[in-house]
Design a protein around this motif. Sequence first.
Motif, PDB file in Angstrom:
ATOM      1  N   SER A 103       1.450  -2.282   4.397  1.00 21.36           N
ATOM      2  CA  SER A 103       0.575  -3.468   4.361  1.00 21.36           C
ATOM      3  C   SER A 103       1.300  -4.791   4.154  1.00 21.36           C
ATOM      4  O   SER A 103       0.784  -5.850   4.501  1.00 21.36           O
ATOM      5  N   SER A 104       2.521  -4.746   3.590  1.00 20.15           N
ATOM      6  CA  SER A 104       3.166  -6.017   3.206  1.00 20.15           C
ATOM      7  C   SER A 104       4.670  -6.062   3.438  1.00 20.15           C
ATOM      8  O   SER A 104       5.376  -6.851   2.822  1.00 20.15           O
TER       9      SER A 104
ATOM     10  N   ASP B 185       0.866  -1.172   0.000  1.00 23.26           N
ATOM     11  CA  ASP B 185       0.000   0.000   0.000  1.00 23.26           C
ATOM     12  C   ASP B 185       0.911   1.233   0.000  1.00 23.26           C
ATOM     13  O   ASP B 185       1.958   1.228   0.645  1.00 23.26           O
TER      14      ASP B 185
ATOM     15  N   GLY C 282      -0.542   1.818   6.330  1.00 23.00           N
ATOM     16  CA  GLY C 282      -1.766   1.155   5.859  1.00 23.00           C
ATOM     17  C   GLY C 282      -2.042  -0.146   6.612  1.00 23.00           C
ATOM     18  O   GLY C 282      -1.146  -0.726   7.229  1.00 23.00           O
ATOM     19  N   LYS C 283      -3.283  -0.629   6.520  1.00 17.28           N
ATOM     20  CA  LYS C 283      -3.688  -1.843   7.256  1.00 17.28           C
ATOM     21  C   LYS C 283      -2.897  -3.058   6.759  1.00 17.28           C
ATOM     22  O   LYS C 283      -2.828  -3.316   5.557  1.00 17.28           O
ATOM     23  N   PRO C 284      -2.287  -3.808   7.670  1.00 19.41           N
ATOM     24  CA  PRO C 284      -1.500  -4.975   7.263  1.00 19.41           C
ATOM     25  C   PRO C 284      -2.356  -6.081   6.647  1.00 19.41           C
ATOM     26  O   PRO C 284      -3.500  -6.299   7.070  1.00 19.41           O
ATOM     27  N   HIS C 285      -1.809  -6.759   5.651  1.00 20.29           N
ATOM     28  CA  HIS C 285      -2.459  -7.963   5.133  1.00 20.29           C
ATOM     29  C   HIS C 285      -2.391  -9.055   6.201  1.00 20.29           C
ATOM     30  O   HIS C 285      -1.373  -9.191   6.896  1.00 20.29           O
TER      31      HIS C 285
END
Length: 258
Positions: free
Chosen positions: A248-249, A172, A177-180
């Motif tokens: 996110s990754s 992201d 951002g929100k983590p996967h």
Amino acid sequence: MDKKMPVLFLAHGSPMNVVLDNEYTRSLIKLGQELEIPKAIIIISAHWKTRGTYLTYSKKPRQIYDFYGFPEEIYNIKYEPDGGEKYAEMIANELKEEGAELTDEWGLDHAAWGVLKYLYPNANIPTFEMSLNALLTEEQHYKIGQKLAKFREEGILIIGSGDIVHNLRAADYDIYGKPHEWAEAFDKYIINAIKNNNHDILIKYKVLGDISKLAVPTDEHFLPLLYVAGAQDKNDNVEVIHRSIQNSSVSMSCIKIG
């Protein structure tokens, strides 16, 4: 005898981290304040993959800005320690059977100076890098780490700089951002393996199949962890210095062993 140094696995993530004030960078500053002062630092860098095993060898290794398109303030950061030639020679000698060679064709890339600027901001410790030999198996990388372990007794700080999870295709743009879910799951699984001294899981991470392909689509950011695990003593204390997922990754987990 010199005090036995710990061994570190440090995430570096985006070059933006070298100018950010966040939980990750603060954790590195705190770690640097707590660590013993080593005689020298060897960094196994995710950013230097070669055909063969190489160690940087120069009085003043050049600082490499191995990224582009970032704010100018990042390119103005200077980190220029002594190159620790005599220590590089010691390790090259230890790794003769592995065909290790000394070279001045590389320097300190951002996997090195990007974390060291927080740990040792005065750049006053001899520092050199070791490359990742693309021709080796996971087990062979790990075995080099085992050979490096003895240098902990001689006051050398061994650092693997990479990221347990590093998938830029799934990233992201928002660093926070929100983590996967798969990124968090793989990160947790690998950290638990280190805590439990279960190195077989680390060496054979690919048997996890799809999740390992997502977390480690290319291996250069994961491999430095195998050197760190190789240098781990079964009696070592394992401390997670920091845990988060950026973009996110990209795992920013940092681990101190010893």
